[in-house]
Design an enzyme around this catalytic site. Sequence first.
Site, PDB file in Angstrom:
ATOM      1  N   LYS A  23     -29.897  -3.324 -69.915  1.00 42.94           N
ATOM      2  CA  LYS A  23     -29.601  -4.229 -71.246  1.00 42.94           C
ATOM      3  C   LYS A  23     -30.694  -5.249 -71.517  1.00 42.94           C
ATOM      4  O   LYS A  23     -31.157  -5.690 -72.376  1.00 42.94           O
ATOM      5  CB  LYS A  23     -28.062  -4.782 -71.209  1.00 42.94           C
ATOM      6  N   LYS A  56     -28.486  14.477 -70.970  1.00 49.07           N
ATOM      7  CA  LYS A  56     -26.932  14.770 -71.330  1.00 49.07           C
ATOM      8  C   LYS A  56     -26.654  14.411 -72.729  1.00 49.07           C
ATOM      9  O   LYS A  56     -27.161  13.583 -73.298  1.00 49.07           O
ATOM     10  CB  LYS A  56     -26.089  14.543 -70.193  1.00 49.07           C
ATOM     11  N   LYS A  61     -26.271  10.636 -74.707  1.00 57.36           N
ATOM     12  CA  LYS A  61     -27.036   9.298 -74.301  1.00 57.36           C
ATOM     13  C   LYS A  61     -28.039   8.602 -75.361  1.00 57.36           C
ATOM     14  O   LYS A  61     -27.862   7.494 -75.698  1.00 57.36           O
ATOM     15  CB  LYS A  61     -27.940  10.093 -73.307  1.00 57.36           C
TER      16      LYS A  61
END
Length: 328
Positions: free
Chosen positions: A111, A194, A197
């Site tokens: 983040k 995957k 995402k």
Amino acid sequence: METVLSGIRSTGNLHIGNYLGALRNFVRMQHDYRCFFFIADLHSLTTHPHPDDFHGNVRRILAQYLAAGIDPEASTLYVQSDVPEITELYLLLNMIAYTGELERTTTFKDKIRLQPGNINAGLLTYPVLMAADILIHRSHKVPVGKDQEQHLELTRVFARRFNNLYQCEVFPEPVAFNFGEELIKVPGLDGSGKMGKSEGNGIYLVEDPKSIRKKVMSAVTDSGPVPGQPMSEPISNLFTILSLVAAPETVRFFEEQYAAGTIRYGDLKKQLSEDIIGFLTPIRERYLSIESDSDYLRKVAALGKDKARESARATLDLVRSAVGFKSF
Ligand code: TRP
């Protein structure tokens, strides 16, 4: 009976990766465990969603859970912010969570990189809120993917630390769990990684057929099979998705064409999109009828809130007593 808990953030939509991964097992097994499902609307506040969107996001996910087959009578299906006991436990757990261990979590470090303009304390303590979600029902098992395993590890650390500090056994140490099934990783349409995402690499559980066709037809491929070479990742991903939604004969047919070198990726994609559409149509139809039924959604949310608060209250009473709160 063991308690299983699963949560999802209220931003975005459920995609077929969520469904084929853990949700479908949950739906199948919801009568065999004490199951809790919730929508993590408080967690979604870390990115400051617009107030005009906030409730609609929760409503959409609630309707999608129901359309996927969660039975609100058998399971406890609720909205996180309807259960204030969670926020109280979150505060208490914050007292035993060390800033150092929170700063070291991968999701927090990501983040910092992704949104350097908004590193709020809620992001730092995201794993503490998640631990409160899990521990408030004294859950034993949590179906989570790889990306959430570190959070679950921290949940175990907090559970153990609380029990030790207050010399009690209030919290079990929850473990990752997929109902004894192998966790299916559903790949995305962008060639690697995957589904879910990154935006646009996945298909939503309630996406309309036109948009599904468009996404599948523009999925990444390669320039064709090369004899003696292994199948490339983008093509193997398309086969993986096909095998999850299509009849075995269909998969075999395209595998043979691939092996013979005569495969046309356009045909493969056409078949794949029709099979995805066929697979999702009943869910999407249920969703459309549930989503427009405000009375039903209100009843489901009220029932979930009552059941979740009853369980949460019982835990919080134990917690408060262990910490030493007493009434006058
Ligand atoms: N952090 C989870 C995610 O991003 C969502 C979540 C919040 C959750 N609280 C939880 C998942 C508790 C399992 C249990 O996917």
